[in-house]
Enzyme design. Structure first.
Site, PDB file in Angstrom:
ATOM      1  N   TYR A 231     -14.715  10.312  -1.562  1.00 42.94           N
ATOM      2  CA  TYR A 231     -13.581   9.765  -2.571  1.00 42.94           C
ATOM      3  C   TYR A 231     -13.457  10.486  -3.712  1.00 42.94           C
ATOM      4  CZ  TYR A 231     -12.104   5.759   0.519  1.00 42.94           C
ATOM      5  OH  TYR A 231     -11.703   5.293   1.441  1.00 42.94           O
TER       6      TYR A 231
ATOM      7  N   CYS B 101     -19.336  -2.249   0.591  1.00 40.50           N
ATOM      8  CA  CYS B 101     -18.158  -1.242   1.245  1.00 40.50           C
ATOM      9  C   CYS B 101     -19.124  -0.328   2.301  1.00 40.50           C
ATOM     10  CB  CYS B 101     -17.888  -0.199  -0.181  1.00 40.50           C
ATOM     11  SG  CYS B 101     -16.723   1.135   0.364  1.00 40.50           S
ATOM     12  N   ASP B 102     -18.053  -0.142   3.241  1.00 40.13           N
ATOM     13  CA  ASP B 102     -18.821   0.675   4.326  1.00 40.13           C
ATOM     14  C   ASP B 102     -18.672   2.087   4.320  1.00 40.13           C
ATOM     15  OD1 ASP B 102     -16.077   1.198   5.160  1.00 40.13           O
ATOM     16  OD2 ASP B 102     -16.348   0.010   7.164  1.00 40.13           O
TER      17      ASP B 102
ATOM     18  N   ASN C 204     -10.669  -4.363  -0.617  1.00 40.62           N
ATOM     19  CA  ASN C 204     -10.342  -3.267  -1.676  1.00 40.62           C
ATOM     20  C   ASN C 204      -9.611  -3.729  -2.784  1.00 40.62           C
ATOM     21  OD1 ASN C 204     -12.045  -0.981  -0.859  1.00 40.62           O
ATOM     22  ND2 ASN C 204     -10.979  -0.476   0.769  1.00 40.62           N
TER      23      ASN C 204
ATOM     24  N   HIS D  96     -16.798   4.004  -4.174  1.00 41.98           N
ATOM     25  CA  HIS D  96     -15.893   5.420  -3.795  1.00 41.98           C
ATOM     26  C   HIS D  96     -16.124   6.427  -5.012  1.00 41.98           C
ATOM     27  CE1 HIS D  96     -12.972   3.059  -1.094  1.00 41.98           C
ATOM     28  NE2 HIS D  96     -14.008   2.973  -0.550  1.00 41.98           N
TER      29      HIS D  96
ATOM     30  N   ARG E  67      -0.952   8.139   3.779  1.00 36.51           N
ATOM     31  CA  ARG E  67      -1.840   7.489   4.690  1.00 36.51           C
ATOM     32  C   ARG E  67      -1.300   6.100   5.098  1.00 36.51           C
ATOM     33  NH1 ARG E  67      -5.650   7.220   8.251  1.00 36.51           N
ATOM     34  NH2 ARG E  67      -7.082   5.605   7.975  1.00 36.51           N
TER      35      ARG E  67
ATOM     36  N   ARG F 123       0.891  -1.144  -0.068  1.00 34.36           N
ATOM     37  CA  ARG F 123       0.039  -0.006  -0.170  1.00 34.36           C
ATOM     38  C   ARG F 123       0.802   1.053  -0.212  1.00 34.36           C
ATOM     39  NH1 ARG F 123      -4.894   2.076   4.013  1.00 34.36           N
ATOM     40  NH2 ARG F 123      -4.979   4.160   3.120  1.00 34.36           N
TER      41      ARG F 123
END
Length: 447
Positions: free
Chosen positions: A270, A171-172, A149, A202, A290, A95
């Site tokens: 997003y 997706c939350d 994701n 998103h 992030r 990531r």
């Protein structure tokens, strides 16, 4: 007559989100009885730290629960009713590269959006399919609730390559936003809200919000959004505020500007990456993204709590707590198991739900969920602005899946070139070549 009890496997047992989901299953036991929980992960060391701590918690709080953890797929997936999947192929090390490589080229570096999301998607497709194959081999009647994701790319891959599978992609993030909108309106539980929403994962917009008595809440929410974005939607001081990372505070505030682009709708946060990519790059630290924030925050906090429980031999007084967002997963599993016919936002084939949009697109729209699956709630036609943005983005997602399936460098280059976060085909190619090198252990070979 007693309710049936269910067997659940959490795929991604070493995730920092796993304890919160497991604890939520216990909290919701009266509504959704679970008598067996299995953690599964292919990373034994990471899973063991989480699982041993959870094992102690369960023995103290639910000794009747049959709990185990394993790296053996047959052991994990045999005899289960639900697979809750939240895997991260490549962990946070990858990531970090998803975020930092694009920033090096002056474009958005983000986990699920733009080049970073494409890189992550190319890793995730195979991992999600592996879990799905295990479920279909050992428990073919089970449901897989996937919130790995980037959900949009994974969902398109499932539509294209696993069309008959019993998988629901969710997706939350919209749920978090509904929590915030409920807070703006003085409503304690977002489940009281009725809503209309359309988009891609998103990448969507709320068009209607009502309370349970049918009162229109949009004027009140719009007033808040115009002033502060989503910043009115959560506590900005005290203990709760301390658990909100700086990057998210930034994002919730920027929603004010995203909202201003179309004040007739309430946007997903997003969208800032697509509408304001220059701003995102200017305000990003290419040396500390992030991913670093999460590794220095949530990762250390959760694994620290796990180690403390294991060392003490007790979970009493620990920082373990049920994850409020996990209620959405439990609600969905309960709807499928108990035929509750509740409304959920799901990522599903459009097929007319948005009447003036690609019928094969994987869209995020409200659905009614029961024992036999879901029924979409049609959202009608959408405005030209949103339609244009969505057509561009859904083409990106489709090209990524085609590139993965065909091993096509050309199609992945096209996907990056088409992303609204990348200014030119040259930049897209430069980013792609760096991403290929970084992902050589994870992506299919491209030619």
């Amino acid at each position: 007559m007693a309710k049936k009890s269910y067997s659940v496997v959490i795929a991604g047992g070493g995730s920092t989100f796993t304890p919160g989901i497991a604890l939520m299953l216990l909290e919701e036991h009266d509504r959704f009885p679970v008598d067996r929980v299995v953690f599964y992960d292919n990373n034994a060391e990471r899973q063991e730290a989480v699982a041993k701590a959870c094992e102690i918690y369960f023995k103290e709080n639910a000794p009747e629960l049959d709990f185990s953890y394993t790296t053996d797929p047959e052991e994990a997936f045999t005899g289960v009713d639900f697979v809750l999947a939240h895997i991260r192929v490549g962990l946070y090390a990858m990531r970090e590269l998803d975020e930092k490589i694009p920033l090096k080229h002056g474009v958005v570096g983000q986990e699920t959006c733009g080049a970073g999301g494409i890189a992550y998607g190319m890793r995730s497709i195979g991992g999600v399919f592996e879990i799905l194959d295990y479920m279909e081999r050992y428990s073919p009647d089970a449901w897989m609730l996937n919130y790995s994701n980037p959900a949009a790319i994974v969902a398109e891959a499932c539509r294209m390559l696993r069309p008959n599978s019993r998988i629901i992609n969710i997706c939350d993030m919209p749920i978090d936003l509904m929590d915030k909108m409920a807070h703006m309106c003085g409503i304690a539980d977002r489940r009281e809200l009725q809503y209309s929403y359309y988009g891609l994962n998103h990448f969507g917009w709320f068009t209607e919000i009502f309370d349970r008595d049918g009162n229109d809440l949009m004027p009140q929410i719009k007033e808040h959004m115009a002033k502060n974005g989503y910043m009115d939607g959560f506590e900005t001081s005290g203990d709760k505020a301390q658990h909100i990372d700086e990057s998210w505070v930034h994002t919730f505030g920027k929603a004010k500007d995203v909202y201003a682009v179309d004040p007739e709708t309430i946007p997903n946060t997003y969208l800032k990456y697509y509408l304001f990519p220059d701003y995102v790059v200017e305000t990003s630290n290419p040396e500390y993204t992030r991913a670093n924030e999460v590794m220095d925050g949530r990762e250390k906090k959760v694994f620290g709590a796990c180690r403390e429980i294991i060392e003490k031999g007790t979970a009493v007084g620990s920082d373990f707590e049920a994850d409020a967002h996990a209620t959405y997963i439990v609600d969905l599993a309960c709807a499928l198991a108990e035929n509750t016919l509740e409304r959920f936002l799901l990522i599903v084939p459009n097929d007319g739900a948005i009447s003036n949009f690609d019928p094969t697109a994987m869209v995020e729209v409200p659905c009614i969920v029961g024992r036999n699956g879901y029924e979409k709630i049609c959202q009608g036609q959408i405005p030209q602005f949103q339609k244009g943005m969505m057509e561009q983005q859904v083409s990106v997602e489709k090209l990524v899946v085609q590139a993965w399936a065909e091993g096509s460098y050309q199609k992945l280059w096209q996907a990056l070139t088409l992303s609204a976060t990348i200014p030119s085909a040259k930049v897209a190619k430069d980013v792609l070549d760096d991403l290929i090198e970084a992902n050589k252990d994870f992506w299919p070979e491209l030619s």
